[in-house]
Design a protein around this motif. Structure first.
Motif, PDB file in Angstrom:
ATOM      1  N   GLU A   9      48.231  30.001  26.159  1.00  0.00           N
ATOM      2  CA  GLU A   9      47.179  29.151  26.295  1.00  0.00           C
ATOM      3  C   GLU A   9      46.647  29.283  27.792  1.00  0.00           C
ATOM      4  N   VAL A  10      45.551  29.716  28.408  1.00  0.00           N
ATOM      5  CA  VAL A  10      45.029  29.697  29.663  1.00  0.00           C
ATOM      6  C   VAL A  10      43.595  29.470  29.651  1.00  0.00           C
ATOM      7  N   SER A  11      43.235  28.704  30.822  1.00  0.00           N
ATOM      8  CA  SER A  11      41.896  28.587  31.207  1.00  0.00           C
ATOM      9  C   SER A  11      41.357  29.535  32.109  1.00  0.00           C
ATOM     10  N   SER A  12      40.070  29.886  32.085  1.00  0.00           N
ATOM     11  CA  SER A  12      39.356  30.909  33.075  1.00  0.00           C
ATOM     12  C   SER A  12      39.544  30.764  34.532  1.00  0.00           C
ATOM     13  N   ARG A  13      39.699  29.254  34.604  1.00  0.00           N
ATOM     14  CA  ARG A  13      40.180  29.000  36.007  1.00  0.00           C
ATOM     15  C   ARG A  13      41.618  29.723  36.452  1.00  0.00           C
ATOM     16  N   GLU A  14      42.595  29.500  35.570  1.00  0.00           N
ATOM     17  CA  GLU A  14      43.801  30.024  35.872  1.00  0.00           C
ATOM     18  C   GLU A  14      43.784  31.468  35.853  1.00  0.00           C
ATOM     19  N   VAL A  15      42.848  32.245  35.116  1.00  0.00           N
ATOM     20  CA  VAL A  15      42.780  33.840  34.908  1.00  0.00           C
ATOM     21  C   VAL A  15      42.179  34.090  36.498  1.00  0.00           C
ATOM     22  N   PHE A  16      41.439  33.460  36.908  1.00  0.00           N
ATOM     23  CA  PHE A  16      40.466  34.038  38.151  1.00  0.00           C
ATOM     24  C   PHE A  16      41.042  33.360  39.370  1.00  0.00           C
ATOM     25  N   SER A  17      42.341  32.761  39.431  1.00  0.00           N
ATOM     26  CA  SER A  17      42.870  32.287  40.365  1.00  0.00           C
ATOM     27  C   SER A  17      44.326  33.128  40.713  1.00  0.00           C
ATOM     28  N   ASP A  18      44.897  32.822  41.643  1.00  0.00           N
ATOM     29  CA  ASP A  18      46.188  33.649  42.325  1.00  0.00           C
ATOM     30  C   ASP A  18      47.147  33.280  41.170  1.00  0.00           C
ATOM     31  N   ASN A  19      47.228  32.236  40.312  1.00  0.00           N
ATOM     32  CA  ASN A  19      48.406  32.179  39.578  1.00  0.00           C
ATOM     33  C   ASN A  19      48.589  33.227  38.573  1.00  0.00           C
ATOM     34  N   ILE A  20      47.506  33.876  37.849  1.00  0.00           N
ATOM     35  CA  ILE A  20      47.998  34.821  36.948  1.00  0.00           C
ATOM     36  C   ILE A  20      47.229  36.198  37.480  1.00  0.00           C
ATOM     37  N   SER A  21      48.173  37.099  37.062  1.00  0.00           N
ATOM     38  CA  SER A  21      47.508  38.473  37.628  1.00  0.00           C
ATOM     39  C   SER A  21      46.460  38.721  36.422  1.00  0.00           C
ATOM     40  N   ILE A  22      45.221  39.147  36.925  1.00  0.00           N
ATOM     41  CA  ILE A  22      44.029  39.491  36.219  1.00  0.00           C
ATOM     42  C   ILE A  22      44.426  40.758  35.284  1.00  0.00           C
ATOM     43  N   PRO A  23      44.797  41.829  35.742  1.00  0.00           N
ATOM     44  CA  PRO A  23      45.100  42.829  34.841  1.00  0.00           C
ATOM     45  C   PRO A  23      46.093  42.605  33.852  1.00  0.00           C
ATOM     46  N   SER A  24      47.053  41.847  33.937  1.00  0.00           N
ATOM     47  CA  SER A  24      48.054  41.437  33.019  1.00  0.00           C
ATOM     48  C   SER A  24      47.521  40.950  31.904  1.00  0.00           C
ATOM     49  N   PHE A  25      46.662  39.516  32.385  1.00  0.00           N
ATOM     50  CA  PHE A  25      46.150  38.882  31.225  1.00  0.00           C
ATOM     51  C   PHE A  25      45.124  39.773  30.424  1.00  0.00           C
ATOM     52  N   VAL A  26      44.246  40.438  31.419  1.00  0.00           N
ATOM     53  CA  VAL A  26      43.223  41.305  30.276  1.00  0.00           C
ATOM     54  C   VAL A  26      43.904  42.272  29.477  1.00  0.00           C
ATOM     55  N   ARG A  27      45.141  42.683  29.898  1.00  0.00           N
ATOM     56  CA  ARG A  27      45.890  43.434  28.958  1.00  0.00           C
ATOM     57  C   ARG A  27      46.485  42.606  27.559  1.00  0.00           C
ATOM     58  N   ALA A  28      46.643  41.547  27.860  1.00  0.00           N
ATOM     59  CA  ALA A  28      47.092  40.663  26.876  1.00  0.00           C
ATOM     60  C   ALA A  28      46.138  40.301  26.087  1.00  0.00           C
ATOM     61  N   LEU A  29      45.073  39.945  26.634  1.00  0.00           N
ATOM     62  CA  LEU A  29      43.726  39.584  25.867  1.00  0.00           C
ATOM     63  C   LEU A  29      43.279  40.820  24.920  1.00  0.00           C
ATOM     64  N   CYS A  30      43.481  42.031  25.388  1.00  0.00           N
ATOM     65  CA  CYS A  30      43.088  43.140  24.735  1.00  0.00           C
ATOM     66  C   CYS A  30      43.967  43.619  23.429  1.00  0.00           C
ATOM     67  N   THR A  31      45.267  43.128  23.697  1.00  0.00           N
ATOM     68  CA  THR A  31      46.041  43.369  22.706  1.00  0.00           C
ATOM     69  C   THR A  31      46.525  42.242  21.606  1.00  0.00           C
ATOM     70  N   ALA A  32      45.994  41.450  21.847  1.00  0.00           N
ATOM     71  CA  ALA A  32      46.349  40.114  20.847  1.00  0.00           C
ATOM     72  C   ALA A  32      45.670  40.411  19.620  1.00  0.00           C
ATOM     73  N   ASP A  33      46.466  39.909  18.663  1.00  0.00           N
ATOM     74  CA  ASP A  33      46.006  40.205  17.247  1.00  0.00           C
ATOM     75  C   ASP A  33      44.916  39.053  17.120  1.00  0.00           C
ATOM     76  N   ILE A  34      45.212  37.823  17.298  1.00  0.00           N
ATOM     77  CA  ILE A  34      44.093  36.926  16.980  1.00  0.00           C
ATOM     78  C   ILE A  34      43.651  36.093  18.389  1.00  0.00           C
ATOM     79  N   LEU A  35      42.410  35.746  18.674  1.00  0.00           N
ATOM     80  CA  LEU A  35      42.058  35.230  19.868  1.00  0.00           C
ATOM     81  C   LEU A  35      41.188  33.967  19.493  1.00  0.00           C
ATOM     82  N   LEU A  36      41.404  32.847  19.954  1.00  0.00           N
ATOM     83  CA  LEU A  36      40.731  31.588  19.490  1.00  0.00           C
ATOM     84  C   LEU A  36      40.243  31.259  21.142  1.00  0.00           C
ATOM     85  N   ALA A  37      38.950  31.207  21.300  1.00  0.00           N
ATOM     86  CA  ALA A  37      38.349  31.006  22.541  1.00  0.00           C
ATOM     87  C   ALA A  37      37.460  29.780  22.214  1.00  0.00           C
ATOM     88  N   ASP A  38      37.559  28.657  23.237  1.00  0.00           N
ATOM     89  CA  ASP A  38      36.664  27.554  23.381  1.00  0.00           C
ATOM     90  C   ASP A  38      35.325  27.987  24.135  1.00  0.00           C
TER      91      ASP A  38
END
Length: 80
Positions: A9-38
């Motif tokens: 569970e992450v927010s876009s604010r977390e993804v685009f901050s220094d807390n999370i590596s954007i490439p690793s999150f995008v990789r996780a986003l693209c390989t997830a079997d199911i994505l639920l987005a608000d």
């Protein structure tokens, strides 16, 4: 089919901050079997991430919004 039992569970604010590596999150986003987005409020960061996921055409993506959020004219959300 085996699903990953550990949800992320992450927010876009977390993804685009220094807390999370954007490439690793995008990789996780693209390989997830199911994505639920608000998409309540149509946050541009969330919409960008959904576009990336759509481009790789991977898994099941469910976009939802609160009942009192007006439907965006240029966003095709099923059942909206």
């Amino acid at each position: 089919m085996s699903l990953n039992a550990e949800p992320i569970e992450v927010s876009s604010r977390e993804v685009f901050s220094d807390n999370i590596s954007i490439p690793s999150f995008v990789r996780a986003l693209c390989t997830a079997d199911i994505l639920l987005a608000d998409v309540t409020g149509y946050d541009p960061g969330i919409m960008l991430l959904l576009g990336i996921r759509a481009a790789v055409r991977r898994g099941i993506t469910i976009a939802c919004r609160s009942a009192n959020t007006p439907k965006a004219a240029d966003v095709g959300l099923p059942g909206g």
